[in-house]
Design an enzyme around this catalytic site. Structure first.
Site, short mmCIF file in Angstrom:
data_model
loop_
_atom_site.label_atom_id
_atom_site.label_comp_id
_atom_site.label_asym_id
_atom_site.label_seq_id
_atom_site.Cartn_x
_atom_site.Cartn_y
_atom_site.Cartn_z
N SER A 1 34.66 41.83 38.04
CA SER A 1 34.71 40.80 39.08
C SER A 1 33.28 40.59 39.58
O SER A 1 32.36 41.31 39.15
CB SER A 1 35.59 41.29 40.24
OG SER A 1 34.96 42.42 40.83
N ASP B 1 35.54 38.30 35.44
CA ASP B 1 36.84 38.17 36.09
C ASP B 1 36.71 37.52 37.48
O ASP B 1 35.83 37.90 38.26
CB ASP B 1 37.44 39.59 36.22
CG ASP B 1 38.92 39.58 36.51
OD1 ASP B 1 39.58 38.57 36.23
OD2 ASP B 1 39.42 40.61 37.01
N ASP C 1 37.50 30.83 38.73
CA ASP C 1 38.66 30.86 39.63
C ASP C 1 38.42 30.03 40.89
O ASP C 1 37.85 30.51 41.87
CB ASP C 1 38.99 32.32 39.98
CG ASP C 1 40.18 32.41 40.93
OD1 ASP C 1 40.77 31.38 41.27
OD2 ASP C 1 40.50 33.55 41.34
N GLU D 1 42.45 29.15 36.85
CA GLU D 1 43.58 29.72 37.60
C GLU D 1 44.22 28.64 38.45
O GLU D 1 43.54 27.86 39.12
CB GLU D 1 43.10 30.90 38.46
CG GLU D 1 44.23 31.54 39.27
CD GLU D 1 43.99 33.00 39.65
OE1 GLU D 1 43.24 33.70 38.93
OE2 GLU D 1 44.56 33.43 40.65
N ASN E 1 43.93 46.60 36.96
CA ASN E 1 42.74 47.12 37.64
C ASN E 1 43.14 48.25 38.60
O ASN E 1 42.71 49.39 38.45
CB ASN E 1 42.01 45.98 38.37
CG ASN E 1 40.64 46.40 38.88
OD1 ASN E 1 40.22 47.55 38.71
ND2 ASN E 1 39.93 45.48 39.50
N THR E 2 44.02 47.93 39.54
CA THR E 2 44.35 48.89 40.60
C THR E 2 44.82 50.24 40.06
O THR E 2 44.40 51.29 40.55
CB THR E 2 45.44 48.30 41.51
OG1 THR E 2 45.04 46.99 41.87
CG2 THR E 2 45.63 49.14 42.76
ZN LIG Z 1 43.17 38.87 38.73
#
Ligand SMILES: [Zn+2]
Length: 288
Positions: A48, A80, A102, A134, A236-237
């Site tokens: 990100s 990302d 995004d 997105e 990710n988390t």
């Molecule tokens: Zn995402």
């Protein structure tokens, strides 16, 4: 070795999904690549804007290149959730293989305008780059949260998806289909599988669907989503949680230890366990 587009095409023919995992330091990247190499899977790694800032954009690109040379598997680097044209441009210029432009927080027309501008810039610099857009609102952050309420208007409408794809020229689309970013402990995520099929039909066979917020979803949710037309899943988390929980445990168990690589090694193993489990669920094993 196939190129990215060939792998994406293959996911829709034999119903599997590419795994996309985020990293912000060498340990997570190593855990992702070692897992992928061990299971013989092509893999997406992503940063990100914040993750990229932590490691440094040149360092991100150089590290991924080094891992490619060492492990000889297809590793695709994605920018990302890049949320401004400026950061999109920086990632394209730095040599990322894919970008998620995004602009989903903006009104529909603005989202189209900035996504299209990103596609045009990216393709002018690198015709092989993949651009993802997105549409809809995927709520939540990459962490553990209690409750997230999803509203009907957050979800992506198939007819808007079709217009969005046509007007922007994107290669991949991240829809909102009931998924959220991160993990929730006091509410349940429920994926709208028929919406995924409708969106896939609306965008056509050459635009690939990406499911964000895969952390916390069940095995059957993944399988249904993939069968309905998802080509890539973002996690990710769950690897952040694996890293951090193991690190806390290691620090408790070895209070005298001061060597960083010894403190971090168990965290790499903990992340690998999560990553390998997901790659098996996504059906991507032995897809090289
Ligand atoms: Zn995402």
């Amino acid at each position: 070795m196939k190129n990215i587009r060939e792998y994406l095409k293959d996911t829709t023919i034999t119903q599997w999904a590419l795994g996309h995992f985020n990293f912000s330091e060498n340990e997570a990247l190593r855990a992702i690549i070692e897992s992928a190499a061990g299971l013989k899977v092509p893999i997406f790694v992503g940063t990100s804007e914040g993750e990229r800032k932590h490691l440094g954009i040149k360092e991100v690109v150089a590290l991924v290149k080094a891992f490619r040379e060492e492990f000889e598997i297809p590793i695709f680097l994605n920018a990302d959730h890049h949320k401004s044209f400026e950061t999109v441009k920086e990632a394209v210029d730095a040599g990322y293989d894919a970008i998620l432009a995004d602009f989903s927080a903006l009104p529909f027309e603005e989202n189209i305008k900035l996504t299209k501008q990103s596609v045009e810039y990216a393709k002018s610099k690198n015709p092989d780059i993949l651009v993802e857009g997105e549409l809809g609102y995927v709520r939540g952050e990459s962490k553990i949260q209690e409750v997230i309420e999803i509203k009907q208007e957050d979800l992506t409408k198939p007819e808007e998806a079709s217009q969005f794809v046509r007007e922007t020229g994107i290669d991949m689309l991240a829809p909102a289909v009931g998924n959220i970013h991160g993990i929730v402990t006091k509410s349940k995520e429920s994926i709208d599988v028929s919406r995924i099929s409708d969106i896939k039909k609306a965008v056509g066979e050459n635009v690939f669907l990406v499911l964000h917020g895969g952390s916390g979803m069940s095995e059957s949710d993944f399988k249904n989503a993939i069968d309905a037309g998802i080509s890539m899943v973002h996690i990710n988390t769950e690897i952040r949680v694996a890293f951090t929980e193991e690190l806390r445990k290691t620090l408790r168990e070895m209070p005298e230890e001061t060597t960083p690589y010894k403190i971090l090694a168990p965290s790499v193993e903990a992340m690998k366990k999560v990553i390998e489990e997901k790659l098996k669920i996504f059906g991507s094993v032995n897809k090289l």
